[in-house]
Design a protein around this motif. Structure first.
Motif, PDB file in Angstrom:
ATOM      1  N   PHE A   3      13.324 -52.983   9.011  1.00  0.00           N
ATOM      2  CA  PHE A   3      12.833 -51.466   8.765  1.00  0.00           C
ATOM      3  C   PHE A   3      13.717 -50.880  10.043  1.00  0.00           C
ATOM      4  O   PHE A   3      14.406 -49.870   9.384  1.00  0.00           O
ATOM      5  N   LEU A   4      13.772 -51.200  11.110  1.00  0.00           N
ATOM      6  CA  LEU A   4      14.476 -50.374  12.043  1.00  0.00           C
ATOM      7  C   LEU A   4      16.063 -50.347  11.739  1.00  0.00           C
ATOM      8  O   LEU A   4      16.775 -49.467  12.047  1.00  0.00           O
ATOM      9  N   MET A   5      16.601 -51.548  11.420  1.00  0.00           N
ATOM     10  CA  MET A   5      18.000 -51.486  11.151  1.00  0.00           C
ATOM     11  C   MET A   5      18.109 -50.513   9.917  1.00  0.00           C
ATOM     12  O   MET A   5      19.541 -49.934  10.131  1.00  0.00           O
ATOM     13  N   ARG A   6      17.373 -50.367   8.983  1.00  0.00           N
ATOM     14  CA  ARG A   6      17.520 -49.344   8.007  1.00  0.00           C
ATOM     15  C   ARG A   6      17.628 -48.133   8.538  1.00  0.00           C
ATOM     16  O   ARG A   6      18.393 -46.935   8.146  1.00  0.00           O
ATOM     17  N   LEU A  33       9.109 -37.178  -2.646  1.00  0.00           N
ATOM     18  CA  LEU A  33      10.604 -37.335  -2.684  1.00  0.00           C
ATOM     19  C   LEU A  33      11.022 -37.074  -4.088  1.00  0.00           C
ATOM     20  O   LEU A  33      12.081 -36.606  -4.371  1.00  0.00           O
ATOM     21  N   PHE A  34      10.277 -37.585  -5.036  1.00  0.00           N
ATOM     22  CA  PHE A  34      11.086 -37.459  -6.715  1.00  0.00           C
ATOM     23  C   PHE A  34      10.426 -36.031  -7.148  1.00  0.00           C
ATOM     24  O   PHE A  34      10.604 -35.988  -8.483  1.00  0.00           O
ATOM     25  N   MET A  35      10.007 -35.227  -6.419  1.00  0.00           N
ATOM     26  CA  MET A  35       9.572 -33.657  -6.960  1.00  0.00           C
ATOM     27  C   MET A  35      10.757 -33.041  -7.341  1.00  0.00           C
ATOM     28  O   MET A  35      10.719 -32.018  -8.362  1.00  0.00           O
ATOM     29  N   VAL A  89      16.452 -38.946  -0.819  1.00  0.00           N
ATOM     30  CA  VAL A  89      15.633 -39.706  -1.371  1.00  0.00           C
ATOM     31  C   VAL A  89      16.045 -41.281  -1.398  1.00  0.00           C
ATOM     32  O   VAL A  89      15.179 -42.060  -1.260  1.00  0.00           O
ATOM     33  N   MET A  90      17.174 -41.551  -1.529  1.00  0.00           N
ATOM     34  CA  MET A  90      17.525 -42.909  -1.640  1.00  0.00           C
ATOM     35  C   MET A  90      17.314 -43.543  -0.198  1.00  0.00           C
ATOM     36  O   MET A  90      16.935 -44.629  -0.184  1.00  0.00           O
ATOM     37  N   ARG A  91      17.602 -42.749   0.947  1.00  0.00           N
ATOM     38  CA  ARG A  91      17.130 -43.327   1.997  1.00  0.00           C
ATOM     39  C   ARG A  91      16.107 -43.749   2.472  1.00  0.00           C
ATOM     40  O   ARG A  91      15.551 -44.552   2.874  1.00  0.00           O
ATOM     41  N   TRP A  92      14.983 -42.687   2.062  1.00  0.00           N
ATOM     42  CA  TRP A  92      13.525 -42.628   2.521  1.00  0.00           C
ATOM     43  C   TRP A  92      12.848 -43.504   1.496  1.00  0.00           C
ATOM     44  O   TRP A  92      12.015 -44.309   1.933  1.00  0.00           O
ATOM     45  N   LYS A  93      13.383 -43.702   0.192  1.00  0.00           N
ATOM     46  CA  LYS A  93      12.850 -44.621  -0.413  1.00  0.00           C
ATOM     47  C   LYS A  93      12.863 -46.170  -0.035  1.00  0.00           C
ATOM     48  O   LYS A  93      11.742 -46.804  -0.169  1.00  0.00           O
ATOM     49  N   ASP A  94      14.123 -46.281   0.377  1.00  0.00           N
ATOM     50  CA  ASP A  94      14.146 -47.842   1.001  1.00  0.00           C
ATOM     51  C   ASP A  94      13.599 -47.696   2.407  1.00  0.00           C
ATOM     52  O   ASP A  94      12.965 -48.994   2.580  1.00  0.00           O
TER      53      ASP A  94
END
Length: 208
Positions: A94-97, A166-168, A176-181
């Motif tokens: 998680f922190l690595m992401r 995020l998808f609103m 969106v891509m960053r926080w989805k992961d």
């Protein structure tokens, strides 16, 4: 009733050690989500925790190969220690992401989600402290394990609400891509902890 007296109870100390590492890792994640400026320092600490958890897990494997009589079946110890190590690995991932994606601003959902992981760490600490006396602590152990299930549901809710936000359509695609992961990593960690809780329930029912 099942007794584990004088049967190498130090095996439980290995589990307690890694449960403490998970709790500390969850606190690190929570602190980083509250203040991203501490991330570089926290990355070093959680990487060290992950390496120490690997070593503890290896020590368990070595001991299991050497000792004939264990407090509970060696297969149960193996499953518990491997599952607990995976939980710690997930926190590290998680922190690595967060670091890899160069996150500059945190979100309330990430703070909320990691706070629940800290609470899950409290439950794991309590469980592995109590596990040395399974027969005596059966009801309390089951209570803590059930709390893990409820907390996982709480993280699922936080994750779904954040995905909806995020998808609103008003959040930049890259974010969106960053926080989805990243949120997926929090949710996956809670899933791993719940799976560990279910393993613990099986052990409780087997030996209590």
């Amino acid at each position: 009733m099942f007794s584990i007296s004088n049967k190498h109870e130090e095996f439980f100390d290995y589990l307690i050690t890694n449960a403490n590492s998970f709790k500390r890792g969850a606190i690190i994640a929570y602190e980083a989500m509250n203040d991203l400026t501490v991330l570089p320092e926290r990355m070093k600490e959680i990487t060290e925790l992950e390496h120490n958890a690997d070593k503890t897990n290896l020590d368990v494997m070595v001991q299991l190969a050497r000792i004939f009589i264990t407090p509970i079946d060696r297969e149960d110890f193996y499953n518990l220690t491997c599952s607990l190590e995976e939980c710690i690995d997930n926190l590290h991932g998680f922190l690595m992401r967060v670091d890899m994606y160069h996150i500059e601003k945190t979100t309330p959902a990430a703070v909320e989600g990691t706070k629940v992981l800290v609470n899950m760490g409290d439950e794991l600490n309590a469980i592995f402290e109590l596990l040395k006396n399974i027969d005596k602590n059966q009801a309390e152990l089951m209570h803590h394990a059930e709390r893990l299930n409820r907390m996982e549901t709480e993280v699922d809710k936080i994750y779904r609400q954040e995905m909806s936000r995020l998808f609103m359509g008003d959040v930049p695609l890259l974010d969106v891509m960053r926080w989805k992961d990243i949120m997926g990593a929090i949710e996956e960690t809670s899933d791993k902890v719940e799976a560990l809780g279910n393993l613990i329930k099986g052990v409780i029912m087997k030996y209590a």
